[in-house]
Motif scaffolding. Structure first.
Motif, mmCIF file in Angstrom:
data_model
loop_
_atom_site.group_PDB
_atom_site.id
_atom_site.type_symbol
_atom_site.label_atom_id
_atom_site.label_comp_id
_atom_site.label_asym_id
_atom_site.label_seq_id
_atom_site.Cartn_x
_atom_site.Cartn_y
_atom_site.Cartn_z
ATOM 1 N N GLY A 64 -30.644 12.044 -27.971
ATOM 2 C CA GLY A 64 -30.154 13.180 -28.811
ATOM 3 C C GLY A 64 -30.374 14.602 -28.274
ATOM 4 N N LEU A 65 -30.785 14.871 -27.120
ATOM 5 C CA LEU A 65 -30.863 16.207 -26.634
ATOM 6 C C LEU A 65 -29.944 16.418 -25.628
ATOM 7 C CD1 LEU A 65 -34.782 16.108 -25.719
ATOM 8 C CD2 LEU A 65 -33.532 16.857 -27.797
ATOM 9 N N VAL A 66 -29.680 17.681 -25.558
ATOM 10 C CA VAL A 66 -28.525 18.194 -24.521
ATOM 11 C C VAL A 66 -29.304 18.835 -23.429
ATOM 12 C CG1 VAL A 66 -26.689 19.743 -24.285
ATOM 13 C CG2 VAL A 66 -26.918 18.692 -26.301
ATOM 14 N N PHE A 67 -28.944 18.243 -22.122
ATOM 15 C CA PHE A 67 -29.645 19.096 -20.760
ATOM 16 C C PHE A 67 -28.496 19.628 -20.158
ATOM 17 C CE2 PHE A 67 -32.106 15.092 -21.965
ATOM 18 C CZ PHE A 67 -33.304 15.622 -21.575
ATOM 19 N N ASN A 68 -29.007 20.897 -20.062
ATOM 20 C CA ASN A 68 -28.012 21.851 -19.139
ATOM 21 C C ASN A 68 -28.636 22.295 -17.748
ATOM 22 O OD1 ASN A 68 -26.435 22.370 -21.760
ATOM 23 N ND2 ASN A 68 -28.042 23.872 -22.352
ATOM 24 N N LEU A 69 -28.092 21.579 -17.014
ATOM 25 C CA LEU A 69 -28.264 21.502 -15.560
ATOM 26 C C LEU A 69 -27.633 22.516 -14.383
ATOM 27 C CD1 LEU A 69 -30.416 19.436 -13.863
ATOM 28 C CD2 LEU A 69 -28.422 18.116 -13.388
ATOM 29 N N ALA A 70 -28.694 23.263 -13.731
ATOM 30 C CA ALA A 70 -28.017 24.097 -12.809
ATOM 31 C C ALA A 70 -28.976 24.054 -11.659
ATOM 32 C CB ALA A 70 -28.100 25.701 -13.344
ATOM 33 N N VAL A 71 -28.487 23.038 -10.562
ATOM 34 C CA VAL A 71 -29.415 22.743 -9.681
ATOM 35 C C VAL A 71 -28.685 22.922 -8.382
ATOM 36 C CG1 VAL A 71 -30.643 21.023 -8.565
ATOM 37 C CG2 VAL A 71 -30.694 20.995 -10.933
ATOM 38 N N HIS A 72 -29.438 23.729 -7.464
ATOM 39 C CA HIS A 72 -29.015 24.085 -6.041
ATOM 40 C C HIS A 72 -29.791 23.311 -5.175
ATOM 41 C CE1 HIS A 72 -27.057 28.076 -7.793
ATOM 42 N NE2 HIS A 72 -26.523 27.047 -8.334
ATOM 43 N N PRO A 73 -29.055 23.027 -3.907
ATOM 44 C CA PRO A 73 -29.993 22.331 -2.875
ATOM 45 C C PRO A 73 -31.298 23.187 -2.620
ATOM 46 C CG PRO A 73 -27.717 22.105 -2.445
ATOM 47 C CD PRO A 73 -27.782 23.329 -3.563
#
Length: 490
Positions: free
Chosen positions: A364-373
């Motif tokens: 039920g959770l929201v995952f906000n992803l901002a991933v750079h190499p």
């Protein structure tokens, strides 16, 4: 070679104190011997130099009214032998030669000898004496009288008139050096005695110095033997000065303290592990006893109760499995061996996989992803376990329907949840093993997840921190900084 080998074996078989004493005595003995030898040669050169200076000051041979020469040739040789015999027969003359008294004789070009009446002893000639005939300057050689007494001989070419005939002659002027040789012999005996005494004193001094210098080593040996005998790690010895022995003592104290800390950590880990294992094992035993008793009494449990008990047992087994895995992870050395499971790791890919697993655990959770190499050098499995533990911690404390922010920018990985956060007075304990906040004791977990994260990050050369959210909002912010680069290295 065999003698050298036996001597080397004997030397190696001695104690360090004995070897140090022997080396000290040997070094002093060599120094004394060299000094004595140099002193002897210096005195010898000075004494012989004085004899040569005396010979240089000898007056020239005078012919005519002032001095009369006997006949040269066989008659002169017979007179020489007679004079030598007379000088040898006069003990008083041999014992007390007159100082600055020179004996002179001449050698003609044909090899005949002319003997001045003023001379008392005959000089033994050498075939090389005629080589100075007709030359300028003066030369010296070691010689002797016909009676065997040692002498220093000066040779020079002179022009004289003998029996009305003028010609070139080799003039030999000699001075006895028996006293010089006796003095040198006495000096040699004195120096040998001084050197022998110095060697003995050097041996005693070397023994004393070795005993004094090795006292700290004795204390260190006693401490090591005490630890080996009693296994009481943590024993230290006093440190004095800043020399090599002091450095060795300091290193030993550091090692002993490190062993004590390691033993304390092991003891604490065992105690904490036993405490954490006791709860699920007790619950498992209770449920198993209940099932066995129901079968033995013939009164089976209701289906829903039995299903619930089996579900609890499965959950407890999973908790035990996770706890044992965490313990195995923590039981590894703090620093991995060089080259062990180390490789270039794509941290952004690990973060992506960890987020996918976290979605399954928090549907039920929201995952906000901002991933750079970002590529780092480390253990891929350990790093993935650490990232998963961070996300599990965020999922555990996130409210239903909440959000988890995950970012990886320039090697800085952050995980932010929007749960209750961590009290300020508990932040210092979050990375301790088996530590759990009093407010979260009812939640599943062993208290080892963040400890594994901290250990993995330190092994990779990075830094980890956990604190309140930067914007002052609810939740906690976990931050991991790992050295690396945005492009895969060649």
């Amino acid at each position: 070679m065999k003698a050298v080998g036996r001597l080397t074996g004997w030397f190696r078989g001695r104690s360090l104190r004995s070897r140090l004493a022997v080396l000290t005595a040997a070094a002093v003995a060599v120094a004394i011997a060299l000094s004595a030898l140099a002193c002897w040669f210096l005195v010898r050169d000075r004494l012989y130099q004085q004899v040569r200076n005396n010979l240089r000051n000898a007056p020239p041979v005078l012919v005519g009214p002032q001095q009369r020469l006997i006949a040269c040739g066989d008659d002169a040789r017979t007179a020489l032998e007679r004079a030598a015999t007379a000088a040898a027969a006069d003990p008083e003359n041999r014992r007390n030669p007159q100082p600055n008294r020179w004996d002179v004789q001449l050698i003609a070009a044909d090899g005949s000898i002319c003997f001045p009446l003023s001379s008392e002893r005959a000089i033994k000639t050498s075939p090389s004496d005629l080589s100075v005939l007709g030359t300028h300057g003066t030369t010296f050689r070691d010689g002797e009288y016909l009676d065997g007494s040692p002498a220093m001989v000066r040779r020079s070419s002179v022009t004289l008139t003998v029996d009305g005939v003028t010609g070139q002659y080799v003039q030999l002027v000699a001075e006895g050096v028996s006293d010089v040789q006796d003095s040198l012999r006495e000096l040699a005996f004195i120096l040998i005695g001084v050197a022998a005494g110095g060697v003995v004193l050097a041996g005693v001094a070397g023994r004393i110095v070795a005993r004094s210098a090795l006292k700290p080593v004795d204390r260190l040996s006693d401490a090591v033997e005490h630890i080996a005998r009693t296994e009481e790690v943590g024993t230290t010895i006093p440190v004095h000065g800043k020399d090599e022995i002091a450095r060795l003592s300091t290193s030993f104290n550091s090692m002993s303290t490190a062993l004590l800390n390691s033993r304390e950590r092991q003891t604490r880990l065992i105690a904490d592990a036993g405490h954490e294992l006791r709860t699920p094992l007790t619950s498992l035993r209770t449920n198993v006893d209940l099932l066995i008793r129901s079968d033995e009494t013939g009164r089976p449990l209701p289906a829903d109760t039995r299903t619930r008990l089996l579900g609890n047992m499965k959950a407890q087994m999973q908790e035990l499995t996770l706890l044992i895995g965490d313990l195995l992870q923590l039981s590894r050395p703090d620093s991995p061996k060089p080259g062990q499971n180390l490789a270039v790791v794509a941290l952004h890919e690990i973060a992506g996989r960890a987020v996918e697993r976290a979605r399954l655990r928090g549907p039920g959770l929201v995952f906000n992803l901002a991933v750079h190499p970002w590529y780092v050098h480390g253990d891929a499995a350990a790093l993935e376990r650490a990232v998963i533990n961070l996300l599990d911690n965020a999922v555990k404390y996130s409210p239903p329907g909440g959000a988890v922010d995950v970012s990886l920018i320039d090697g800085r990985l952050t995980v932010r949840d929007h749960g209750p956060g961590i009290p300020q007075d508990e932040l210092q304990y979050v990375f301790d093993r088996f530590w759990r906040s009093p407010s979260s004791r009812q939640l599943p977990g062993s208290g080892l997840g963040l400890s594994i994260v901290a250990q993995t990050v330190r092994d990779t050369g990075g830094e980890v921190a956990l604190g309140p959210a930067a914007d002052g909002g609810p939740g906690a912010l976990a931050s991991v900084v790992l050295p690396g680069q945005p492009d895969r290295p060649e």
